[in-house]
Design a protein around this motif. Structure first.
Motif, short mmCIF file in Angstrom:
data_model
loop_
_atom_site.label_atom_id
_atom_site.label_comp_id
_atom_site.label_asym_id
_atom_site.label_seq_id
_atom_site.Cartn_x
_atom_site.Cartn_y
_atom_site.Cartn_z
N ASN A 70 -3.36 -6.92 12.35
CA ASN A 70 -3.63 -5.63 13.14
C ASN A 70 -2.79 -4.38 12.92
N LEU A 71 -1.75 -4.61 12.85
CA LEU A 71 -0.84 -3.71 12.73
C LEU A 71 -0.99 -2.75 11.34
N ALA A 72 -0.97 -3.94 10.18
CA ALA A 72 -1.28 -3.31 8.83
C ALA A 72 -2.76 -2.40 8.76
N LEU A 73 -3.61 -2.88 9.73
CA LEU A 73 -4.72 -2.22 10.03
C LEU A 73 -4.58 -0.95 10.48
N TRP A 74 -3.89 -0.97 11.49
CA TRP A 74 -3.54 0.30 12.39
C TRP A 74 -2.92 1.45 11.68
N PHE A 75 -1.80 0.85 11.00
CA PHE A 75 -1.02 2.00 10.20
C PHE A 75 -1.70 2.40 9.09
N GLY A 76 -2.36 1.34 8.19
CA GLY A 76 -2.98 1.48 6.98
C GLY A 76 -3.97 2.47 7.10
N ALA A 77 -4.67 2.60 8.22
CA ALA A 77 -5.93 3.72 8.60
C ALA A 77 -5.20 5.09 8.96
N THR A 78 -3.94 4.93 9.37
CA THR A 78 -3.36 6.28 9.71
C THR A 78 -2.76 6.89 8.62
N ALA A 79 -2.26 6.04 7.59
CA ALA A 79 -1.65 6.55 6.27
C ALA A 79 -2.71 6.82 5.52
N TYR A 80 -4.02 6.41 5.58
CA TYR A 80 -5.06 6.76 4.70
C TYR A 80 -5.46 8.32 5.26
N LEU A 81 -5.66 8.61 6.58
CA LEU A 81 -5.80 9.78 7.19
C LEU A 81 -4.99 10.92 6.68
N PHE A 82 -3.61 10.62 6.59
CA PHE A 82 -2.76 11.80 6.15
C PHE A 82 -2.58 11.76 4.68
N ILE A 83 -3.29 11.02 3.84
CA ILE A 83 -3.57 11.19 2.64
C ILE A 83 -4.59 12.08 2.03
N ILE A 84 -5.85 11.78 3.13
CA ILE A 84 -7.27 12.22 2.78
C ILE A 84 -7.27 13.85 3.36
N GLU A 85 -6.83 13.75 4.72
CA GLU A 85 -7.19 15.06 5.50
C GLU A 85 -6.62 16.52 5.19
N PRO A 86 -5.04 16.16 4.91
CA PRO A 86 -4.35 17.73 4.79
C PRO A 86 -4.98 18.38 3.57
N PRO A 87 -5.57 17.60 2.45
CA PRO A 87 -5.94 18.53 1.39
C PRO A 87 -7.33 19.21 1.72
N LEU A 88 -8.01 18.69 2.45
CA LEU A 88 -9.29 19.25 3.18
C LEU A 88 -9.05 20.41 3.72
N TYR A 89 -7.87 20.40 4.60
CA TYR A 89 -7.71 21.31 5.55
C TYR A 89 -7.17 22.63 4.88
N PHE A 90 -6.16 22.35 3.92
CA PHE A 90 -5.12 23.55 3.11
C PHE A 90 -5.60 23.35 1.54
N PRO A 91 -6.84 23.47 1.37
CA PRO A 91 -6.99 23.24 -0.51
C PRO A 91 -6.22 24.21 -1.00
N ALA A 92 -5.89 25.54 -0.70
CA ALA A 92 -5.07 26.48 -1.43
C ALA A 92 -3.76 26.07 -1.55
N ALA A 93 -3.13 25.05 -0.33
CA ALA A 93 -1.95 24.72 -0.37
C ALA A 93 -1.44 23.65 -1.46
N PHE A 94 -2.69 22.83 -1.67
CA PHE A 94 -2.64 21.74 -2.44
C PHE A 94 -3.01 22.04 -4.06
N GLY A 95 -3.50 23.36 -4.37
CA GLY A 95 -3.74 23.92 -5.55
C GLY A 95 -5.19 23.54 -5.99
N ILE A 96 -6.13 23.11 -5.09
CA ILE A 96 -7.38 22.65 -5.35
C ILE A 96 -8.50 23.58 -4.73
N GLU A 97 -8.00 24.90 -4.44
CA GLU A 97 -9.08 25.53 -3.94
C GLU A 97 -10.23 26.11 -4.73
#
Length: 394
Positions: A70-97
């Motif tokens: 359950n701990l791996a599931l909880w933090f794995g889901a959170t890690a996934y969030l921080f990998i996926i979401e920031p580029p969607l919020y700031f495409p220019a900052a990640f060079g994918i605009e």
């Protein structure tokens, strides 16, 4: 932050009633009673509390039973969030605009991160809903009977039901707004992009669940104990590989449907149908087998048994309050100009979610409701060998 107020996001922000330029920095706090409407406060309270309780349950499982799944599931889901979401919020900052424009904007909530992009409840909803879906499937013994792939498929199906109840209501109540002109959001299923219905509601939790069970869950069932560094490494790996799975699983739609919205939508829908046709009979047979099983105690999760019905009750109340405006909507828009979701699809998701919750209540044996680790054939044989060795020892 480079280009923290891109034109599309600025337009969506103004539509939701706040200014991109006035959104705070890394963290911003607001009065919970001064938000767009009262439903935002109810939503974030429900989800954040659920996520906190899921984390507490995960810690209890580890300390009492030596089970870090359950701990791996909880933090794995959170890690996934921080990998996926920031580029969607700031495409220019990640060079994918040039390839990815702003796809959506969240409304502002009590606690926001990243210049109004990321409400705290969104951080919380990833591990919360992943825990609910994974533990329902685990409680029915699907992983133990059918393995990682089919178990993960069932997790995707269950997660989809719980998530779409929320997903089809959000735009009407101004929890967020989608960019209707973004080709990556096409086609729309009423107020929700079909890619969201399929990828973020079903395929990403499927990918996450497969990684969690493969790298941690099945090892725990076989009697493996992880050190702290081992668990951290596997949890980070789960987040990374689940992100890769989210890219791989929708490839039929993204590749073959690249030139046609109709073809892309058809392929997305076909993937969801196939996933459902696989998951439904497996869940039903597992429920039947669990009811008939003489193995006691069955695995149960007290958090999911209590909180998943509460979540469904809260969402039902929110939907009931939204029905008058939905009923009077014209051309898919309420009198306030907010897009409405599909109430019939949502009703089907409610039915599925309720049946899943009822299933975990009707499989646990009376008097054996405390959580116990699932026993795989491998771990059972290991236990038997250990017992034999002990008996033979002088």
């Amino acid at each position: 932050m480079t280009d923290h107020c891109a034109p599309t996001f600025d337009q969506l922000a103004h539509s939701l009633g706040f200014s991109c330029e006035e959104a705070g920095g890394l963290v911003e706090f607001r009065n919970p009673f001064g938000l767009e409407n009262w439903t935002l406060t109810v939503l974030e309270t429900t989800v954040i509390l659920g996520s906190i309780l899921a984390l507490i349950w995960a810690v209890i499982r580890l300390r009492r039973h030596g089970d870090p799944t359950n701990l791996a599931l909880w933090f794995g889901a959170t890690a996934y969030l921080f990998i996926i979401e920031p580029p969607l919020y700031f495409p220019a900052a990640f060079g994918i605009e040039e390839h990815v424009d702003t796809m959506f904007a969240h409304n502002v909530f009590t606690v926001d991160f990243l210049w109004g992009r990321l409400p705290l409840y969104i951080v919380a909803i990833y591990p919360f809903m992943a825990t609910v879906a994974y533990e329902i499937v685990r409680s029915l013994g699907v992983f133990r009977r059918h393995g990682a792939l089919l178990g993960a498929t069932c997790v995707g199906f269950v997660h989809h039901a719980f998530y779409e109840i929320f997903d089809h209501l959000g735009p009407q109540l101004r929890w967020w707004e989608w960019s209707t002109g973004n080709s990556l959001n096409q086609p729309f299923f009423d107020s929700v992009p079909l890619p969201s219905v399929v990828v973020f509601a079903a395929l990403w939790p499927m990918s996450l669940a497969f990684c969690v069970y493969w790298f941690v869950g099945r090892k725990v069932d076989a009697g493996t104990r992880f050190t702290g560094p081992q668990l951290v490494g596997r949890t980070v790996g789960i987040g990374l590989l689940a992100s890769l799975g989210t890219f791989i699983l929708p490839l039929p739609a993204t590749v073959f449907g690249a030139g046609s919205t109709t073809v892309r939508g058809t392929l997305y829908a076909a993937e969801l149908i196939v996933l459902s046709l696989v998951a439904i009979p497996i869940l039903f047979r597992s429920w039947q087998s669990q009811r008939q099983s003489t193995e006691i105690p069955h695995y149960t999760n007290a958090f999911v048994r209590v909180y998943s019905p509460l979540y469904l009750l809260v969402m039902a109340i929110l939907w009931i309050t939204a029905l008058p405006d939905l009923r009077d909507a014209t051309n898919g828009l309420t009198a306030n100009g907010d897009p409405i979701g599909n109430p019939w699809y949502t009703l089907a998701c409610f039915v599925i979610a309720i049946l899943c919750v009822a299933a975990i209540f009707t499989t646990a044996s009376p008097g054996h409701r405390s959580a116990q680790p699932e026993i795989s054939d491998g771990s059972q044989r290991s236990t038997e060998r250990a017992a034999t060795t002990t008996e033979a020892a002088p």
